[in-house]
Design a protein around this motif. Structure first.
Motif, short mmCIF file in Angstrom:
data_model
loop_
_atom_site.label_atom_id
_atom_site.label_comp_id
_atom_site.label_asym_id
_atom_site.label_seq_id
_atom_site.Cartn_x
_atom_site.Cartn_y
_atom_site.Cartn_z
N ALA A 123 3.35 65.79 -74.70
CA ALA A 123 2.62 67.04 -74.52
C ALA A 123 2.41 67.39 -73.06
O ALA A 123 2.05 68.52 -72.73
CB ALA A 123 1.26 66.96 -75.23
N ASN A 124 2.62 66.41 -72.15
CA ASN A 124 2.46 66.64 -70.72
C ASN A 124 3.63 67.48 -70.20
O ASN A 124 4.79 67.04 -70.25
CB ASN A 124 2.40 65.29 -70.01
N GLU A 172 2.67 75.23 -75.22
CA GLU A 172 1.42 75.23 -74.46
C GLU A 172 1.61 74.45 -73.17
O GLU A 172 2.01 73.29 -73.19
CB GLU A 172 0.30 74.62 -75.29
N THR A 173 1.32 75.08 -72.02
CA THR A 173 1.48 74.42 -70.73
C THR A 173 0.18 73.82 -70.21
O THR A 173 0.21 73.01 -69.28
CB THR A 173 2.02 75.41 -69.68
N ASN A 179 -3.34 65.00 -77.07
CA ASN A 179 -2.38 65.36 -78.11
C ASN A 179 -1.07 64.64 -77.79
O ASN A 179 -0.16 65.22 -77.23
CB ASN A 179 -2.17 66.87 -78.15
N ARG A 209 4.23 65.81 -79.83
CA ARG A 209 4.59 67.22 -79.75
C ARG A 209 4.33 67.87 -81.09
O ARG A 209 4.77 67.39 -82.14
CB ARG A 209 6.08 67.34 -79.40
N SER A 218 2.97 61.15 -72.10
CA SER A 218 2.82 61.92 -73.33
C SER A 218 3.84 63.06 -73.39
O SER A 218 4.06 63.75 -72.40
CB SER A 218 1.41 62.51 -73.41
N TYR A 229 -2.47 71.24 -70.19
CA TYR A 229 -2.53 69.86 -70.68
C TYR A 229 -3.71 69.15 -70.03
O TYR A 229 -3.81 69.06 -68.80
CB TYR A 229 -1.23 69.11 -70.36
N GLU A 282 1.43 74.24 -63.09
CA GLU A 282 1.39 73.17 -64.10
C GLU A 282 2.77 72.60 -64.37
O GLU A 282 2.88 71.47 -64.88
CB GLU A 282 0.80 73.73 -65.40
N GLY A 324 -2.98 61.15 -73.44
CA GLY A 324 -3.50 62.50 -73.59
C GLY A 324 -4.13 62.75 -74.93
O GLY A 324 -4.06 61.97 -75.87
#
Length: 484
Positions: free
Chosen positions: A35-36, A224-225, A238, A241, A33, A227, A162, A236
Protein backbone atom coordinates in the motif's frame (compact mmCIF):
# COMPACT_ATOMS: atom_id res chain seq x y z
CA UNK A 1 18.03 35.51 8.76
CA UNK A 2 17.65 33.46 11.85
CA UNK A 3 13.89 33.33 11.46
CA UNK A 4 14.20 32.07 7.92
CA UNK A 5 16.75 29.50 8.99
CA UNK A 6 14.52 28.15 11.72
CA UNK A 7 11.35 27.99 9.67
CA UNK A 8 11.64 24.30 8.76
CA UNK A 9 12.65 23.27 12.23
CA UNK A 10 9.77 25.06 13.93
CA UNK A 11 7.11 24.51 11.33
CA UNK A 12 4.97 22.65 13.83
CA UNK A 13 4.58 25.86 15.85
CA UNK A 14 2.09 27.18 13.28
CA UNK A 15 -0.64 24.73 14.17
CA UNK A 16 -1.17 21.15 15.28
CA UNK A 17 0.44 18.61 13.01
CA UNK A 18 -1.61 18.26 9.83
CA UNK A 19 -3.22 14.88 9.15
CA UNK A 20 -1.09 14.05 6.12
CA UNK A 21 2.12 14.94 7.98
CA UNK A 22 1.47 13.24 11.29
CA UNK A 23 3.77 10.35 10.44
CA UNK A 24 6.08 12.18 8.06
CA UNK A 25 9.11 11.56 10.25
CA UNK A 26 9.00 7.87 9.32
CA UNK A 27 11.16 6.72 6.46
CA UNK A 28 8.56 5.20 4.16
CA UNK A 29 11.22 3.91 1.82
CA UNK A 30 12.00 1.09 4.28
CA UNK A 31 8.30 0.21 4.58
CA UNK A 32 7.66 -2.84 2.39
CA UNK A 33 3.86 -2.63 2.41
CA UNK A 34 2.25 -2.91 -1.05
CA UNK A 35 0.00 0.00 0.00
CA UNK A 36 3.05 2.29 0.33
CA UNK A 37 3.24 4.38 -2.89
CA UNK A 38 7.03 4.38 -2.63
CA UNK A 39 6.95 0.65 -3.47
CA UNK A 40 4.80 0.96 -6.58
CA UNK A 41 6.27 0.36 -10.05
CA UNK A 42 7.25 3.43 -12.05
CA UNK A 43 4.38 3.09 -14.55
CA UNK A 44 1.84 3.09 -11.73
CA UNK A 45 3.32 6.20 -10.12
CA UNK A 46 3.40 7.98 -13.46
CA UNK A 47 -0.21 6.99 -14.15
CA UNK A 48 -1.38 8.64 -10.89
CA UNK A 49 0.60 11.80 -11.66
CA UNK A 50 -0.70 12.03 -15.22
CA UNK A 51 -4.31 11.57 -14.06
CA UNK A 52 -4.06 14.31 -11.44
CA UNK A 53 -2.26 16.55 -13.99
CA UNK A 54 -5.03 16.05 -16.55
CA UNK A 55 -7.61 16.63 -13.81
CA UNK A 56 -6.00 20.02 -13.06
CA UNK A 57 -5.89 20.81 -16.77
CA UNK A 58 -9.60 19.98 -17.08
CA UNK A 59 -10.40 22.59 -14.40
CA UNK A 60 -8.69 25.47 -16.22
CA UNK A 61 -9.74 24.09 -19.63
CA UNK A 62 -13.42 24.31 -18.66
CA UNK A 63 -13.09 27.77 -17.13
CA UNK A 64 -11.28 29.26 -20.14
CA UNK A 65 -12.96 27.14 -22.80
CA UNK A 66 -16.08 29.30 -22.89
CA UNK A 67 -14.10 32.46 -23.78
CA UNK A 68 -14.65 32.21 -27.59
CA UNK A 69 -18.39 31.85 -26.99
CA UNK A 70 -18.90 35.06 -24.99
CA UNK A 71 -20.63 36.87 -27.85
CA UNK A 72 -22.85 33.91 -28.73
CA UNK A 73 -23.76 33.19 -25.12
CA UNK A 74 -24.50 36.84 -24.42
CA UNK A 75 -26.94 36.87 -27.33
CA UNK A 76 -28.55 33.56 -26.36
CA UNK A 77 -28.99 34.55 -22.71
CA UNK A 78 -29.93 38.20 -23.41
CA UNK A 79 -27.05 39.65 -21.38
CA UNK A 80 -24.06 41.86 -22.18
CA UNK A 81 -20.64 40.47 -23.11
CA UNK A 82 -19.08 41.75 -19.84
CA UNK A 83 -21.78 39.83 -17.95
CA UNK A 84 -20.93 36.72 -19.97
CA UNK A 85 -17.28 37.04 -18.89
CA UNK A 86 -18.37 36.61 -15.26
CA UNK A 87 -19.02 32.93 -16.08
CA UNK A 88 -15.23 32.54 -16.31
CA UNK A 89 -14.31 35.02 -13.56
CA UNK A 90 -16.46 33.19 -11.01
CA UNK A 91 -14.73 29.93 -11.85
CA UNK A 92 -11.24 31.46 -11.52
CA UNK A 93 -12.11 32.71 -8.03
CA UNK A 94 -13.58 29.39 -6.88
CA UNK A 95 -10.68 27.36 -8.29
CA UNK A 96 -8.46 29.33 -5.91
CA UNK A 97 -10.66 29.18 -2.81
CA UNK A 98 -12.25 25.73 -2.92
CA UNK A 99 -9.05 23.65 -2.54
CA UNK A 100 -8.90 25.05 1.00
CA UNK A 101 -12.10 23.08 1.66
CA UNK A 102 -11.00 19.90 -0.13
CA UNK A 103 -7.51 19.65 1.36
CA UNK A 104 -8.50 18.60 4.94
CA UNK A 105 -11.03 16.13 3.57
CA UNK A 106 -8.45 14.47 1.32
CA UNK A 107 -5.98 14.39 4.20
CA UNK A 108 -8.44 12.40 6.28
CA UNK A 109 -10.34 10.26 3.78
CA UNK A 110 -7.75 10.12 1.01
CA UNK A 111 -7.38 11.53 -2.49
CA UNK A 112 -8.85 8.69 -4.57
CA UNK A 113 -12.51 8.88 -3.63
CA UNK A 114 -12.50 12.69 -3.68
CA UNK A 115 -11.14 12.62 -7.25
CA UNK A 116 -13.84 10.17 -8.34
CA UNK A 117 -16.56 12.29 -6.73
CA UNK A 118 -15.01 15.38 -8.34
CA UNK A 119 -15.18 14.16 -11.94
CA UNK A 120 -18.58 12.49 -11.48
CA UNK A 121 -20.13 15.64 -10.01
CA UNK A 122 -18.50 17.85 -12.64
CA UNK A 123 -19.86 15.60 -15.39
CA UNK A 124 -23.41 16.00 -14.07
CA UNK A 125 -23.02 19.80 -13.89
CA UNK A 126 -21.66 20.00 -17.43
CA UNK A 127 -24.59 17.99 -18.72
CA UNK A 128 -26.79 20.54 -16.97
CA UNK A 129 -24.80 23.36 -18.58
CA UNK A 130 -25.55 21.98 -22.02
CA UNK A 131 -29.27 22.08 -21.25
CA UNK A 132 -29.37 25.58 -19.71
CA UNK A 133 -31.53 28.24 -21.34
CA UNK A 134 -30.94 31.20 -18.99
CA UNK A 135 -27.90 33.10 -17.73
CA UNK A 136 -28.76 32.45 -14.08
CA UNK A 137 -28.95 28.67 -14.43
CA UNK A 138 -25.73 28.61 -16.46
CA UNK A 139 -23.99 30.59 -13.72
CA UNK A 140 -25.15 28.00 -11.18
CA UNK A 141 -23.73 25.13 -13.24
CA UNK A 142 -20.40 26.96 -13.73
CA UNK A 143 -20.11 27.67 -10.00
CA UNK A 144 -20.88 24.07 -9.05
CA UNK A 145 -18.50 22.75 -11.70
CA UNK A 146 -15.66 24.92 -10.38
CA UNK A 147 -16.29 23.77 -6.81
CA UNK A 148 -16.39 20.10 -7.76
CA UNK A 149 -13.49 20.03 -10.23
CA UNK A 150 -11.10 22.03 -7.99
CA UNK A 151 -9.47 19.42 -5.65
CA UNK A 152 -6.33 18.67 -7.73
CA UNK A 153 -5.62 22.39 -8.22
CA UNK A 154 -4.09 22.50 -4.75
CA UNK A 155 -3.38 18.95 -3.63
CA UNK A 156 -1.71 17.88 -6.88
CA UNK A 157 1.66 18.87 -5.43
CA UNK A 158 0.97 16.64 -2.44
CA UNK A 159 0.22 13.63 -4.62
CA UNK A 160 3.46 14.15 -6.54
CA UNK A 161 5.51 14.56 -3.37
CA UNK A 162 4.03 11.28 -2.07
CA UNK A 163 5.23 9.48 -5.20
CA UNK A 164 8.55 11.11 -6.13
CA UNK A 165 12.02 11.54 -4.71
CA UNK A 166 13.57 15.05 -4.75
CA UNK A 167 15.79 14.34 -7.75
CA UNK A 168 12.70 13.64 -9.91
CA UNK A 169 10.24 16.00 -8.26
CA UNK A 170 10.65 19.03 -10.54
CA UNK A 171 10.11 16.92 -13.65
CA UNK A 172 6.89 15.41 -12.26
CA UNK A 173 5.73 18.72 -10.84
CA UNK A 174 6.42 20.08 -14.31
CA UNK A 175 3.91 17.64 -15.78
CA UNK A 176 1.32 18.95 -13.36
CA UNK A 177 2.10 22.65 -13.81
CA UNK A 178 2.33 22.22 -17.60
CA UNK A 179 -1.10 20.62 -17.84
CA UNK A 180 -2.54 23.22 -15.48
CA UNK A 181 -1.10 26.02 -17.60
CA UNK A 182 -2.10 24.43 -20.91
CA UNK A 183 -5.74 24.36 -19.83
CA UNK A 184 -6.11 28.11 -20.20
CA UNK A 185 -5.02 28.37 -23.87
CA UNK A 186 -6.15 24.84 -24.75
CA UNK A 187 -9.78 25.52 -23.86
CA UNK A 188 -10.25 28.53 -26.18
CA UNK A 189 -8.14 26.87 -28.90
CA UNK A 190 -10.43 23.84 -29.20
CA UNK A 191 -13.72 25.44 -28.22
CA UNK A 192 -13.32 28.17 -30.83
CA UNK A 193 -13.83 25.49 -33.48
CA UNK A 194 -16.70 23.92 -31.53
CA UNK A 195 -18.53 27.23 -31.07
CA UNK A 196 -18.41 28.08 -34.77
CA UNK A 197 -19.08 24.61 -36.18
CA UNK A 198 -21.71 23.03 -33.91
CA UNK A 199 -22.79 25.68 -31.38
CA UNK A 200 -21.68 26.65 -27.90
CA UNK A 201 -23.93 24.05 -26.20
CA UNK A 202 -21.58 21.35 -27.46
CA UNK A 203 -18.77 22.81 -25.34
CA UNK A 204 -20.51 21.50 -22.26
CA UNK A 205 -21.19 18.09 -23.82
CA UNK A 206 -17.46 17.82 -24.58
CA UNK A 207 -16.62 18.84 -21.01
CA UNK A 208 -18.93 16.07 -19.77
CA UNK A 209 -17.25 13.55 -22.08
CA UNK A 210 -13.86 14.57 -20.67
CA UNK A 211 -15.15 13.97 -17.15
CA UNK A 212 -16.52 10.57 -18.14
CA UNK A 213 -13.12 9.60 -19.58
CA UNK A 214 -11.47 10.70 -16.33
CA UNK A 215 -13.93 8.63 -14.33
CA UNK A 216 -13.09 5.49 -16.32
CA UNK A 217 -9.35 6.16 -15.92
CA UNK A 218 -9.66 6.57 -12.15
CA UNK A 219 -11.72 3.39 -11.85
CA UNK A 220 -9.27 1.30 -13.88
CA UNK A 221 -5.89 2.81 -12.97
CA UNK A 222 -6.40 5.00 -9.92
CA UNK A 223 -5.08 4.10 -6.47
CA UNK A 224 -4.97 5.85 -3.12
CA UNK A 225 -1.67 7.74 -2.76
CA UNK A 226 -2.17 8.87 0.83
CA UNK A 227 -0.37 6.33 3.00
CA UNK A 228 -0.13 6.53 6.78
CA UNK A 229 1.58 3.61 8.56
CA UNK A 230 -0.03 2.35 11.72
CA UNK A 231 1.80 2.85 15.01
CA UNK A 232 4.10 -0.03 15.74
CA UNK A 233 3.41 -1.66 12.36
CA UNK A 234 6.17 -1.53 9.77
CA UNK A 235 3.76 -2.78 7.14
CA UNK A 236 1.25 0.00 7.57
CA UNK A 237 -2.42 0.22 8.41
CA UNK A 238 -3.41 -1.51 5.17
CA UNK A 239 -0.69 -4.06 4.39
CA UNK A 240 -2.50 -5.67 1.48
CA UNK A 241 -3.41 -4.06 -1.79
CA UNK A 242 -7.23 -3.69 -1.84
CA UNK A 243 -9.23 -5.55 -4.45
CA UNK A 244 -11.00 -3.59 -7.19
CA UNK A 245 -14.39 -3.33 -5.48
CA UNK A 246 -12.84 -2.87 -2.04
CA UNK A 247 -10.93 0.23 -3.15
CA UNK A 248 -14.19 1.84 -4.30
CA UNK A 249 -15.58 1.83 -0.76
CA UNK A 250 -14.76 5.12 1.02
CA UNK A 251 -13.04 4.73 4.36
CA UNK A 252 -11.24 6.90 6.87
CA UNK A 253 -7.50 6.56 6.27
CA UNK A 254 -6.20 8.91 8.94
CA UNK A 255 -7.51 8.60 12.52
CA UNK A 256 -6.47 12.19 13.20
CA UNK A 257 -9.64 14.17 14.07
CA UNK A 258 -10.73 16.68 11.45
CA UNK A 259 -10.55 20.17 13.00
CA UNK A 260 -12.02 23.42 11.77
CA UNK A 261 -8.70 25.27 11.68
CA UNK A 262 -7.34 22.78 9.18
CA UNK A 263 -9.53 24.42 6.53
CA UNK A 264 -7.41 27.58 6.73
CA UNK A 265 -4.14 25.89 7.62
CA UNK A 266 -2.60 26.19 4.12
CA UNK A 267 -2.92 29.98 4.31
CA UNK A 268 -0.83 29.98 7.50
CA UNK A 269 2.13 28.86 5.42
CA UNK A 270 2.20 32.33 3.90
CA UNK A 271 3.99 33.34 7.10
CA UNK A 272 7.13 31.81 5.68
CA UNK A 273 9.19 33.62 3.05
CA UNK A 274 9.99 30.40 1.18
CA UNK A 275 6.29 29.99 0.48
CA UNK A 276 5.02 33.58 0.42
CA UNK A 277 7.60 34.96 -2.01
CA UNK A 278 7.33 32.16 -4.59
CA UNK A 279 3.53 32.33 -4.30
CA UNK A 280 3.40 36.10 -4.90
CA UNK A 281 6.02 36.09 -7.65
CA UNK A 282 4.33 33.19 -9.42
CA UNK A 283 0.91 34.86 -9.12
CA UNK A 284 2.18 38.07 -10.71
CA UNK A 285 3.97 36.35 -13.59
CA UNK A 286 1.12 33.91 -14.23
CA UNK A 287 -1.41 36.74 -14.30
CA UNK A 288 0.47 38.79 -16.90
CA UNK A 289 2.28 36.02 -18.75
CA UNK A 290 -0.78 33.81 -19.14
CA UNK A 291 -4.15 35.17 -18.00
CA UNK A 292 -3.71 38.62 -19.56
CA UNK A 293 -2.82 37.07 -22.92
CA UNK A 294 -5.77 34.66 -22.75
CA UNK A 295 -8.29 37.37 -21.80
CA UNK A 296 -7.07 40.02 -24.24
CA UNK A 297 -6.48 37.75 -27.23
CA UNK A 298 -10.17 37.54 -28.31
CA UNK A 299 -10.69 41.27 -27.80
CA UNK A 300 -7.50 42.39 -29.55
CA UNK A 301 -7.64 40.03 -32.52
CA UNK A 302 -11.42 40.14 -32.78
CA UNK A 303 -11.63 43.94 -32.93
CA UNK A 304 -8.40 44.58 -34.81
CA UNK A 305 -8.68 41.91 -37.51
CA UNK A 306 -12.40 41.02 -37.34
CA UNK A 307 -11.62 37.40 -36.47
CA UNK A 308 -14.38 34.91 -35.71
CA UNK A 309 -14.24 32.45 -32.79
CA UNK A 310 -12.41 29.82 -34.82
CA UNK A 311 -9.73 32.23 -36.04
CA UNK A 312 -9.29 33.61 -32.52
CA UNK A 313 -8.88 30.09 -31.18
CA UNK A 314 -6.01 29.43 -33.57
CA UNK A 315 -4.00 32.25 -31.99
CA UNK A 316 -3.74 30.24 -28.78
CA UNK A 317 -1.49 27.71 -30.54
CA UNK A 318 1.39 30.11 -29.85
CA UNK A 319 0.78 29.97 -26.11
CA UNK A 320 0.56 26.17 -26.16
CA UNK A 321 3.87 25.89 -28.03
CA UNK A 322 5.56 28.28 -25.61
CA UNK A 323 4.38 26.30 -22.59
CA UNK A 324 5.53 22.99 -24.06
CA UNK A 325 9.00 24.33 -24.86
CA UNK A 326 9.32 26.04 -21.48
CA UNK A 327 8.61 22.84 -19.61
CA UNK A 328 11.44 21.03 -21.41
CA UNK A 329 13.86 23.45 -19.76
CA UNK A 330 12.22 23.99 -16.38
CA UNK A 331 11.46 20.41 -15.30
CA UNK A 332 14.22 18.01 -16.45
CA UNK A 333 16.86 20.75 -16.54
CA UNK A 334 16.02 21.84 -13.00
CA UNK A 335 16.34 18.28 -11.68
CA UNK A 336 19.63 17.80 -13.55
CA UNK A 337 21.00 21.10 -12.26
CA UNK A 338 20.00 20.19 -8.69
CA UNK A 339 21.77 16.83 -8.95
CA UNK A 340 24.92 18.51 -10.27
CA UNK A 341 24.92 21.00 -7.39
CA UNK A 342 24.20 18.16 -4.95
CA UNK A 343 27.25 16.21 -6.12
CA UNK A 344 29.37 19.35 -5.98
CA UNK A 345 28.29 20.52 -2.53
CA UNK A 346 27.41 17.18 -0.98
CA UNK A 347 23.93 18.18 0.18
CA UNK A 348 20.52 19.13 -1.19
CA UNK A 349 19.83 22.89 -1.45
CA UNK A 350 16.38 23.85 -2.90
CA UNK A 351 17.51 27.44 -3.62
CA UNK A 352 19.82 26.15 -6.36
CA UNK A 353 16.73 25.63 -8.54
CA UNK A 354 16.13 29.39 -8.64
CA UNK A 355 19.10 30.05 -10.91
CA UNK A 356 17.07 28.81 -13.87
CA UNK A 357 14.11 31.05 -13.01
CA UNK A 358 15.99 34.12 -14.28
CA UNK A 359 15.81 32.71 -17.81
CA UNK A 360 12.05 32.71 -17.32
CA UNK A 361 11.94 36.31 -16.11
CA UNK A 362 13.98 37.51 -19.07
CA UNK A 363 11.86 35.71 -21.64
CA UNK A 364 8.46 36.56 -20.14
CA UNK A 365 9.33 40.28 -20.13
CA UNK A 366 10.73 40.13 -23.67
CA UNK A 367 7.71 38.18 -24.90
CA UNK A 368 5.16 40.56 -23.40
CA UNK A 369 6.90 43.56 -24.97
CA UNK A 370 7.04 41.89 -28.40
CA UNK A 371 3.37 40.89 -28.13
CA UNK A 372 2.20 44.35 -27.05
CA UNK A 373 4.28 46.51 -29.40
CA UNK A 374 3.83 44.32 -32.47
CA UNK A 375 0.07 43.99 -31.97
CA UNK A 376 -0.24 47.73 -31.38
CA UNK A 377 1.32 48.70 -34.70
CA UNK A 378 -0.11 45.84 -36.79
CA UNK A 379 -2.53 46.89 -39.52
CA UNK A 380 -3.09 43.37 -40.78
CA UNK A 381 -2.53 39.98 -39.20
CA UNK A 382 1.06 38.75 -38.94
CA UNK A 383 2.96 36.21 -36.85
CA UNK A 384 5.01 38.55 -34.67
CA UNK A 385 2.44 39.12 -31.86
CA UNK A 386 1.96 35.35 -31.63
CA UNK A 387 5.74 34.87 -31.44
CA UNK A 388 5.78 37.30 -28.52
CA UNK A 389 2.97 35.38 -26.82
CA UNK A 390 4.93 32.13 -27.29
CA UNK A 391 8.08 33.67 -25.75
CA UNK A 392 6.11 35.01 -22.78
CA UNK A 393 4.46 31.60 -22.26
CA UNK A 394 7.89 29.95 -22.44
CA UNK A 395 9.12 32.14 -19.58
CA UNK A 396 5.92 31.79 -17.58
CA UNK A 397 6.16 27.99 -17.66
CA UNK A 398 9.77 28.04 -16.49
CA UNK A 399 8.95 30.31 -13.57
CA UNK A 400 5.84 28.32 -12.64
CA UNK A 401 7.64 24.99 -12.35
CA UNK A 402 10.81 26.36 -10.73
CA UNK A 403 9.07 28.43 -8.03
CA UNK A 404 6.59 25.69 -7.09
CA UNK A 405 9.40 23.10 -7.00
CA UNK A 406 11.46 25.37 -4.75
CA UNK A 407 8.59 25.89 -2.31
CA UNK A 408 7.70 22.18 -2.24
CA UNK A 409 11.36 21.21 -1.76
CA UNK A 410 11.65 23.65 1.13
CA UNK A 411 8.64 22.08 2.89
CA UNK A 412 8.40 18.65 1.30
CA UNK A 413 6.53 17.21 4.30
CA UNK A 414 3.94 19.95 3.87
CA UNK A 415 3.69 19.79 0.08
CA UNK A 416 -0.11 19.68 -0.01
CA UNK A 417 -0.46 22.78 2.18
CA UNK A 418 2.17 24.56 0.09
CA UNK A 419 0.36 23.68 -3.14
CA UNK A 420 -3.00 24.90 -1.84
CA UNK A 421 -1.44 28.15 -0.60
CA UNK A 422 0.27 28.88 -3.93
CA UNK A 423 -2.90 28.00 -5.84
CA UNK A 424 -4.87 30.44 -3.66
CA UNK A 425 -2.51 33.33 -4.40
CA UNK A 426 -2.42 32.53 -8.13
CA UNK A 427 -6.18 32.49 -8.60
CA UNK A 428 -7.02 35.42 -6.35
CA UNK A 429 -4.55 37.68 -8.18
CA UNK A 430 -5.68 36.24 -11.50
CA UNK A 431 -9.33 36.84 -10.63
CA UNK A 432 -8.69 40.55 -10.05
CA UNK A 433 -6.85 41.00 -13.36
CA UNK A 434 -9.77 40.81 -15.84
CA UNK A 435 -11.53 43.64 -13.97
CA UNK A 436 -8.77 46.19 -14.71
CA UNK A 437 -7.34 44.72 -17.92
CA UNK A 438 -9.93 46.31 -20.29
CA UNK A 439 -9.59 49.89 -18.97
CA UNK A 440 -5.79 49.51 -18.80
CA UNK A 441 -5.56 48.36 -22.43
CA UNK A 442 -8.04 51.03 -23.55
CA UNK A 443 -6.26 53.90 -21.83
CA UNK A 444 -2.63 52.87 -22.35
CA UNK A 445 -2.90 50.87 -25.54
CA UNK A 446 -1.47 47.41 -26.05
CA UNK A 447 2.14 48.60 -26.01
CA UNK A 448 1.74 50.78 -22.93
CA UNK A 449 -0.14 48.06 -21.01
CA UNK A 450 2.55 45.52 -21.88
CA UNK A 451 5.15 47.93 -20.54
CA UNK A 452 3.25 48.36 -17.28
CA UNK A 453 2.91 44.60 -16.82
CA UNK A 454 6.62 44.12 -17.45
CA UNK A 455 7.43 46.88 -14.97
CA UNK A 456 5.35 45.17 -12.27
CA UNK A 457 7.11 41.85 -12.93
CA UNK A 458 10.53 43.50 -12.94
CA UNK A 459 9.91 45.66 -9.85
CA UNK A 460 7.96 43.21 -7.67
CA UNK A 461 8.44 39.58 -8.68
CA UNK A 462 12.08 39.49 -9.81
CA UNK A 463 13.72 41.30 -6.84
CA UNK A 464 11.79 39.20 -4.33
CA UNK A 465 13.04 35.96 -5.94
CA UNK A 466 16.60 37.27 -5.91
CA UNK A 467 16.24 38.15 -2.23
CA UNK A 468 14.80 34.78 -1.19
CA UNK A 469 17.52 32.93 -3.10
CA UNK A 470 20.22 34.95 -1.33
CA UNK A 471 18.71 34.45 2.12
CA UNK A 472 17.83 30.78 1.61
CA UNK A 473 21.29 29.97 0.24
CA UNK A 474 23.06 31.57 3.19
CA UNK A 475 20.72 29.94 5.68
CA UNK A 476 21.12 26.46 4.19
CA UNK A 477 24.88 26.89 4.08
CA UNK A 478 25.00 27.87 7.75
CA UNK A 479 22.73 24.99 8.70
CA UNK A 480 24.94 22.56 6.83
CA UNK A 481 28.08 23.96 8.50
CA UNK A 482 26.47 23.50 11.93
CA UNK A 483 25.42 19.92 11.04
CA UNK A 484 28.98 19.00 10.11
Amino acid sequence: MKGDGDEQVHLEDISPTPPDQQYSNRDLRVDTSPANPQNWPVWKKDAQILMVAFHSMAATFMAAGIIPAYDTMAEAYAVTVPQATYLTSAQILLLGICPLFWKPITSTYGRYHVFIFSVLGSMVCNIGGARCTTYGTQMVTRVLTAILISPPMGIGSGVIAELCEPEKRAQKLGWWTLMLTLGTPGGPLIMGFVTKRVGFEWMFWIFAMMNFGQLIAYLLLGEETLYIPADGDTYGANPERPRFFQKLIPRRINPHPLKLREFIEPLLYSRFPRVLIPACAHAIVFCYGNIALIVEMPIAFGEKFNFDSQQIGLQFIAIVIGCLLGEQLSGPMSDWFLQVMHRKKGYHRPADRLWLSYIGFGTVIAGLLVWGFQLEKATSWNMTPCVGAAIASFGNQIITTILISFAVDSYKESSTNVGVCINFFRHIYGFIGPFYFPPMFNSLGLAGAAGVMCAIIGACALPSVIAIQFVATRTDRKRQDVTH
